[in-house]
Design a protein around this motif. Structure first.
Motif, PDB file in Angstrom:
ATOM      1  N   ILE A  44      -1.941  -3.387 -56.760  1.00  0.00           N
ATOM      2  CA  ILE A  44      -3.084  -3.253 -57.658  1.00  0.00           C
ATOM      3  C   ILE A  44      -3.626  -1.836 -57.537  1.00  0.00           C
ATOM      4  O   ILE A  44      -3.832  -1.333 -56.434  1.00  0.00           O
ATOM      5  N   GLY A  45      -3.831  -1.194 -58.676  1.00  0.00           N
ATOM      6  CA  GLY A  45      -4.376   0.153 -58.670  1.00  0.00           C
ATOM      7  C   GLY A  45      -5.875   0.139 -58.920  1.00  0.00           C
ATOM      8  O   GLY A  45      -6.345  -0.533 -59.844  1.00  0.00           O
ATOM      9  N   VAL A  46      -6.625   0.840 -58.080  1.00  0.00           N
ATOM     10  CA  VAL A  46      -8.073   0.989 -58.238  1.00  0.00           C
ATOM     11  C   VAL A  46      -8.342   2.461 -58.513  1.00  0.00           C
ATOM     12  O   VAL A  46      -7.911   3.327 -57.746  1.00  0.00           O
ATOM     13  N   LEU A  47      -9.032   2.758 -59.611  1.00  0.00           N
ATOM     14  CA  LEU A  47      -9.222   4.161 -59.967  1.00  0.00           C
ATOM     15  C   LEU A  47     -10.601   4.412 -60.548  1.00  0.00           C
ATOM     16  O   LEU A  47     -11.234   3.523 -61.119  1.00  0.00           O
ATOM     17  N   ASP A  48     -11.073   5.631 -60.338  1.00  0.00           N
ATOM     18  CA  ASP A  48     -12.295   6.100 -60.976  1.00  0.00           C
ATOM     19  C   ASP A  48     -11.959   6.555 -62.397  1.00  0.00           C
ATOM     20  O   ASP A  48     -10.901   7.164 -62.624  1.00  0.00           O
ATOM     21  N   LEU A  49     -12.865   6.302 -63.324  1.00  0.00           N
ATOM     22  CA  LEU A  49     -12.608   6.655 -64.720  1.00  0.00           C
ATOM     23  C   LEU A  49     -13.134   8.038 -65.091  1.00  0.00           C
ATOM     24  O   LEU A  49     -13.011   8.459 -66.240  1.00  0.00           O
ATOM     25  N   ASP A  50     -13.719   8.743 -64.119  1.00  0.00           N
ATOM     26  CA  ASP A  50     -14.244  10.079 -64.424  1.00  0.00           C
ATOM     27  C   ASP A  50     -13.288  11.186 -63.989  1.00  0.00           C
ATOM     28  O   ASP A  50     -13.671  12.351 -63.928  1.00  0.00           O
ATOM     29  N   MET A  51     -12.041  10.820 -63.690  1.00  0.00           N
ATOM     30  CA  MET A  51     -11.055  11.823 -63.304  1.00  0.00           C
ATOM     31  C   MET A  51     -10.508  12.531 -64.530  1.00  0.00           C
ATOM     32  O   MET A  51     -10.432  11.959 -65.626  1.00  0.00           O
ATOM     33  N   PHE A  52     -10.098  13.785 -64.343  1.00  0.00           N
ATOM     34  CA  PHE A  52      -9.547  14.580 -65.442  1.00  0.00           C
ATOM     35  C   PHE A  52      -8.068  14.269 -65.661  1.00  0.00           C
ATOM     36  O   PHE A  52      -7.586  14.244 -66.789  1.00  0.00           O
ATOM     37  N   ALA A  53      -7.328  14.034 -64.563  1.00  0.00           N
ATOM     38  CA  ALA A  53      -5.892  13.743 -64.669  1.00  0.00           C
ATOM     39  C   ALA A  53      -5.474  12.856 -63.509  1.00  0.00           C
ATOM     40  O   ALA A  53      -6.018  12.954 -62.399  1.00  0.00           O
ATOM     41  N   PRO A 278       0.399  13.241 -50.106  1.00  0.00           N
ATOM     42  CA  PRO A 278       0.042  14.627 -50.461  1.00  0.00           C
ATOM     43  C   PRO A 278       0.446  15.060 -51.856  1.00  0.00           C
ATOM     44  O   PRO A 278      -0.288  15.822 -52.503  1.00  0.00           O
ATOM     45  N   ASP A 279       1.605  14.617 -52.331  1.00  0.00           N
ATOM     46  CA  ASP A 279       2.087  15.083 -53.634  1.00  0.00           C
ATOM     47  C   ASP A 279       1.723  14.127 -54.768  1.00  0.00           C
ATOM     48  O   ASP A 279       2.175  14.331 -55.900  1.00  0.00           O
ATOM     49  N   MET A 280       0.955  13.092 -54.506  1.00  0.00           N
ATOM     50  CA  MET A 280       0.479  12.191 -55.565  1.00  0.00           C
ATOM     51  C   MET A 280      -0.953  12.606 -55.892  1.00  0.00           C
ATOM     52  O   MET A 280      -1.924  12.033 -55.415  1.00  0.00           O
ATOM     53  N   MET A 281      -1.080  13.647 -56.702  1.00  0.00           N
ATOM     54  CA  MET A 281      -2.386  14.284 -56.909  1.00  0.00           C
ATOM     55  C   MET A 281      -3.125  13.734 -58.120  1.00  0.00           C
ATOM     56  O   MET A 281      -2.535  13.428 -59.149  1.00  0.00           O
ATOM     57  N   ALA A 282      -4.427  13.617 -57.942  1.00  0.00           N
ATOM     58  CA  ALA A 282      -5.338  13.273 -59.038  1.00  0.00           C
ATOM     59  C   ALA A 282      -6.370  14.401 -59.141  1.00  0.00           C
ATOM     60  O   ALA A 282      -6.907  14.842 -58.126  1.00  0.00           O
ATOM     61  N   LEU A 283      -6.605  14.872 -60.349  1.00  0.00           N
ATOM     62  CA  LEU A 283      -7.526  15.997 -60.560  1.00  0.00           C
ATOM     63  C   LEU A 283      -8.889  15.481 -60.967  1.00  0.00           C
ATOM     64  O   LEU A 283      -9.031  14.793 -61.981  1.00  0.00           O
ATOM     65  N   TRP A 284      -9.890  15.801 -60.147  1.00  0.00           N
ATOM     66  CA  TRP A 284     -11.254  15.396 -60.459  1.00  0.00           C
ATOM     67  C   TRP A 284     -11.794  16.250 -61.606  1.00  0.00           C
ATOM     68  O   TRP A 284     -12.092  15.756 -62.670  1.00  0.00           O
ATOM     69  N   HIS A 285     -11.899  17.554 -61.402  1.00  0.00           N
ATOM     70  CA  HIS A 285     -12.295  18.468 -62.460  1.00  0.00           C
ATOM     71  C   HIS A 285     -12.038  19.904 -62.016  1.00  0.00           C
ATOM     72  O   HIS A 285     -11.635  20.168 -60.898  1.00  0.00           O
TER      73      HIS A 285
END
Length: 287
Positions: A44-53, A278-285
């Motif tokens: 199950i994936g839990v994520l914030d919706l305010d991420m850029f990428a 480390p290489d599974m990156m999510a961009l906040w802003h």
């Protein structure tokens, strides 16, 4: 209600709905999961919706299959098969966090990648990465005392740029090539300087997106984002006056699962296993 309380309640409501929907055993045919509990074979994936990428779907699926999902239990009693299965389980995690970053740009030229989600991140054994914001006067005083202040690794406390580099460095591994000479020819004769990244095990993290093995996220329902414990006070901010909801949840899972390793053996160091990839990156802003 404060913003923090509303966020906790929303997390719990979402989890309740997911739990009600997916807790039905008839939702997934056993043929899809080789007869095992389907919750061990899904994430199950839990994520914030305010991420850029976010990481790509293919990256998430590959991470899930390689580092989270359990291998089917061998149907034979062959000792080699059972040993390989146990070793494969010991390398699995209950949760994998993205490497959440933000980028600072100056004059359109200079950039600096920084690890943004320090509030949810605790390195093993108990080094919380969050640093309280300081006034200009405190910053000047801190620069003078910087050399004196050491953390559990014998180095000065890391800022967000240093943390980003630390995660990359600690997760970096020289890639193994199983076919030796054949791989060397394919790689132009050089396989020594080829690296890949392995998950860096931590005590808590989030990073904007985290994959949980379904049985861990659904079955431990007495653990929640508001399941406060006196031990959480150690990771409470003076400014926010509360612990991060992800820390609260993960600390509850850690206490509940302590003494049970991924292969069912008693091992106090296992229990809840979570890591940053480390290489599974999510961009906040970008700022």
């Amino acid at each position: 209600k404060t913003l923090a309380i509303r966020i906790y309640e929303l997390h719990q409501q979402q989890r309740q709905r997911q739990h009600n929907f997916e807790s039905r055993d008839t939702i997934t045919p056993s043929s899809w999961t080789n007869g095992n509990d389907w919750r061990e074979n899904m994430a199950i994936g839990v994520l914030d919706l305010d991420m850029f990428a976010y990481p790509s779907p293919s990256d998430l699926i590959e991470t899930m299959e390689k580092y989270i999902l359990q291998q089917p239990t061998p149907t034979t009693n062959d000792m080699d098969d059972l040993k390989k299965n146990k070793q494969a389980h010991s390398k699995k995690f209950h949760a994998i966090c993205s490497n959440g970053i933000f980028v600072r740009v100056k004059d359109g030229k200079y950039y600096d990648m920084r690890y943004y989600d320090t509030y949810s991140t605790i390195l093993l054994p108990n080094h919380w990465l969050y640093r309280e914001p300081k006034s200009k006067k405190q910053k000047k005083k801190g620069e003078k005392e910087k050399k004196k202040k050491r953390n559990w690794q014998g180095m000065t406390d890391m800022n967000q740029s240093q943390t980003f580099r630390y995660i990359l460095r600690e997760g970096r591994r020289r890639k193994a090539f199983p076919y030796g000479a054949v791989d060397a020819i394919t790689m132009g004769g050089n396989t020594k300087d080829v690296y890949e990244y392995e998950p860096l095990r931590v005590r808590s993290c989030f990073g904007g997106l985290t994959l949980y093995r379904s049985d861990v996220w659904l079955n431990n329902y007495d653990c929640g984002y508001n399941a406060y414990h006196e031990g959480d006070a150690e990771f409470t901010s003076e400014g926010y006056r509360h612990a991060c909801e992800h820390v609260v949840f993960h600390e509850c899972l850690r206490r509940r699962m302590m003494g049970t390793s991924t292969d069912g053996a008693e091992d106090a160091e296992d229990g809840f296993r979570i890591a940053v990839k480390p290489d599974m990156m999510a961009l906040w802003h970008t700022v």
